[in-house]
Motif scaffolding. Structure first.
Motif, PDB file in Angstrom:
ATOM      1  N   GLU A  28       0.843  -1.186   0.000  1.00 19.77           N
ATOM      2  CA  GLU A  28       0.000   0.000   0.000  1.00 19.77           C
ATOM      3  C   GLU A  28       0.884   1.242   0.000  1.00 19.77           C
ATOM      4  N   LYS A  29       0.291   2.361  -0.300  1.00 16.95           N
ATOM      5  CA  LYS A  29       1.052   3.608  -0.412  1.00 16.95           C
ATOM      6  C   LYS A  29       1.178   4.259   0.965  1.00 16.95           C
ATOM      7  N   LYS A  30       1.901   3.558   1.870  1.00 19.74           N
ATOM      8  CA  LYS A  30       2.089   4.025   3.237  1.00 19.74           C
ATOM      9  C   LYS A  30       3.539   3.836   3.642  1.00 19.74           C
ATOM     10  N   CYS A  31       3.983   4.717   4.564  1.00 22.44           N
ATOM     11  CA  CYS A  31       5.360   4.618   5.026  1.00 22.44           C
ATOM     12  C   CYS A  31       5.518   5.230   6.418  1.00 22.44           C
ATOM     13  N   HIS A  32       6.699   5.037   6.941  1.00 21.93           N
ATOM     14  CA  HIS A  32       7.119   5.637   8.212  1.00 21.93           C
ATOM     15  C   HIS A  32       8.503   6.222   7.960  1.00 21.93           C
ATOM     16  N   ILE A  33       8.681   7.511   8.226  1.00 26.05           N
ATOM     17  CA  ILE A  33       9.959   8.185   8.008  1.00 26.05           C
ATOM     18  C   ILE A  33      10.509   8.622   9.357  1.00 26.05           C
ATOM     19  N   GLU A  34      11.801   8.358   9.554  1.00 29.02           N
ATOM     20  CA  GLU A  34      12.412   8.673  10.842  1.00 29.02           C
ATOM     21  C   GLU A  34      13.822   9.219  10.653  1.00 29.02           C
ATOM     22  N   ALA A  35      14.192  10.176  11.492  1.00 31.14           N
ATOM     23  CA  ALA A  35      15.546  10.731  11.498  1.00 31.14           C
ATOM     24  C   ALA A  35      16.303  10.159  12.690  1.00 31.14           C
ATOM     25  N   THR A  36      17.612   9.979  12.513  1.00 31.25           N
ATOM     26  CA  THR A  36      18.426   9.411  13.583  1.00 31.25           C
ATOM     27  C   THR A  36      19.866   9.885  13.483  1.00 31.25           C
ATOM     28  N   SER A  37      20.522   9.958  14.625  1.00 35.90           N
ATOM     29  CA  SER A  37      21.934  10.339  14.653  1.00 35.90           C
ATOM     30  C   SER A  37      22.842   9.159  14.360  1.00 35.90           C
ATOM     31  N   ASN A  38      22.259   7.957  14.241  1.00 38.70           N
ATOM     32  CA  ASN A  38      23.035   6.762  13.897  1.00 38.70           C
ATOM     33  C   ASN A  38      22.149   5.883  13.017  1.00 38.70           C
ATOM     34  N   LEU A  39      22.330   5.981  11.702  1.00 39.77           N
ATOM     35  CA  LEU A  39      21.461   5.279  10.764  1.00 39.77           C
ATOM     36  C   LEU A  39      21.474   3.765  10.957  1.00 39.77           C
ATOM     37  N   LEU A  98      15.542  17.895   8.168  1.00 41.93           N
ATOM     38  CA  LEU A  98      15.717  16.957   7.059  1.00 41.93           C
ATOM     39  C   LEU A  98      14.540  15.985   6.995  1.00 41.93           C
ATOM     40  N   GLN A  99      14.092  15.514   8.147  1.00 40.28           N
ATOM     41  CA  GLN A  99      12.937  14.618   8.195  1.00 40.28           C
ATOM     42  C   GLN A  99      11.697  15.334   7.664  1.00 40.28           C
ATOM     43  N   ALA A 100      11.485  16.579   8.077  1.00 37.85           N
ATOM     44  CA  ALA A 100      10.324  17.348   7.627  1.00 37.85           C
ATOM     45  C   ALA A 100      10.335  17.535   6.108  1.00 37.85           C
ATOM     46  N   ILE A 101      11.502  17.752   5.546  1.00 36.59           N
ATOM     47  CA  ILE A 101      11.629  17.896   4.088  1.00 36.59           C
ATOM     48  C   ILE A 101      11.176  16.627   3.387  1.00 36.59           C
ATOM     49  N   TRP A 102      11.623  15.479   3.896  1.00 38.14           N
ATOM     50  CA  TRP A 102      11.259  14.201   3.268  1.00 38.14           C
ATOM     51  C   TRP A 102       9.783  13.873   3.464  1.00 38.14           C
ATOM     52  N   VAL A 103       9.244  14.184   4.627  1.00 41.02           N
ATOM     53  CA  VAL A 103       7.820  13.945   4.860  1.00 41.02           C
ATOM     54  C   VAL A 103       7.002  14.772   3.874  1.00 41.02           C
ATOM     55  N   LYS A 104       7.354  16.041   3.722  1.00 44.74           N
ATOM     56  CA  LYS A 104       6.649  16.919   2.786  1.00 44.74           C
ATOM     57  C   LYS A 104       6.746  16.389   1.347  1.00 44.74           C
ATOM     58  N   GLU A 105       7.930  15.917   0.980  1.00 40.14           N
ATOM     59  CA  GLU A 105       8.147  15.374  -0.370  1.00 40.14           C
ATOM     60  C   GLU A 105       7.260  14.152  -0.618  1.00 40.14           C
ATOM     61  N   TYR A 106       7.196  13.250   0.346  1.00 41.01           N
ATOM     62  CA  TYR A 106       6.374  12.057   0.186  1.00 41.01           C
ATOM     63  C   TYR A 106       4.885  12.394   0.224  1.00 41.01           C
ATOM     64  N   GLN A 107       4.498  13.390   1.015  1.00 38.95           N
ATOM     65  CA  GLN A 107       3.106  13.829   1.051  1.00 38.95           C
ATOM     66  C   GLN A 107       2.686  14.382  -0.308  1.00 38.95           C
ATOM     67  N   LYS A 108       3.585  15.155  -0.938  1.00 34.49           N
ATOM     68  CA  LYS A 108       3.279  15.706  -2.273  1.00 34.49           C
ATOM     69  C   LYS A 108       2.984  14.611  -3.271  1.00 34.49           C
ATOM     70  N   ASN A 109       3.630  13.469  -3.097  1.00 46.02           N
ATOM     71  CA  ASN A 109       3.459  12.351  -4.017  1.00 46.02           C
ATOM     72  C   ASN A 109       2.339  11.404  -3.586  1.00 46.02           C
ATOM     73  N   GLY A 110       1.506  11.846  -2.640  1.00 44.68           N
ATOM     74  CA  GLY A 110       0.337  11.080  -2.253  1.00 44.68           C
ATOM     75  C   GLY A 110       0.567   9.954  -1.263  1.00 44.68           C
ATOM     76  N   MET A 111       1.719   9.929  -0.640  1.00 43.15           N
ATOM     77  CA  MET A 111       2.036   8.883   0.344  1.00 43.15           C
ATOM     78  C   MET A 111       1.317   9.172   1.656  1.00 43.15           C
ATOM     79  N   GLU A 112       0.797   8.118   2.267  1.00 45.47           N
ATOM     80  CA  GLU A 112       0.202   8.218   3.600  1.00 45.47           C
ATOM     81  C   GLU A 112       1.215   7.721   4.615  1.00 45.47           C
ATOM     82  N   PHE A 113       1.011   8.106   5.862  1.00 48.54           N
ATOM     83  CA  PHE A 113       1.970   7.743   6.906  1.00 48.54           C
ATOM     84  C   PHE A 113       1.302   6.899   7.981  1.00 48.54           C
ATOM     85  N   TYR A 114       2.071   5.947   8.476  1.00 42.94           N
ATOM     86  CA  TYR A 114       1.597   5.124   9.601  1.00 42.94           C
ATOM     87  C   TYR A 114       1.645   5.940  10.866  1.00 42.94           C
TER      88      TYR A 114
END
Length: 114
Positions: A28-39, A98-114
């Protein structure tokens, strides 16, 4: 300096990769985006918690439990570079931006978030 002290000093100087990663459903068109100091640690921790059934995001956990790990893709979206002069030690605001930028980018493309 003995070998043990050298290894401790090297460990202190290591800088883990930091940035933003995504856990994306293949079904489905859903995701979870997270920022971290240790990938590496952040991704491993997230996958471990999801496999254990203990991830704090209940919607993501439910989907993971229902569909299984193979129905999700976990990958790095972006890495944040350390400052050249090494004066900066707190990158939490940069990571949040950086996380906010990616969330906004994915939202523009119609992605939903868990």
């Amino acid at each position: 300096m003995d070998r043990k002290k050298q290894l401790k000093e090297l460990y202190k100087q290591m800088k883990p990769d930091m940035g933003v990663y995504i856990v994306e459903s293949k079904l489905e068109k859903k995701c979870h985006i997270e920022a971290t100091s240790n990938l590496k640690s952040g991704i491993n921790s997230t996958v471990f918690k999801l496999n254990l059934g203990a991830h704090p995001n209940k919607n993501l956990q439910q989907a993971w439990s229902e569909h299984g790990e193979d129905k999700f893709e976990v990958r790095v979206l972006d890495q944040l570079e350390y400052s050249k002069d090494e004066s900066k030690t707190d990158y939490s605001n940069d990571l949040a931006e950086l996380q906010a930028i990616w969330v906004k980018e994915y939202q523009k493309n119609g992605m939903e978030f868990y």
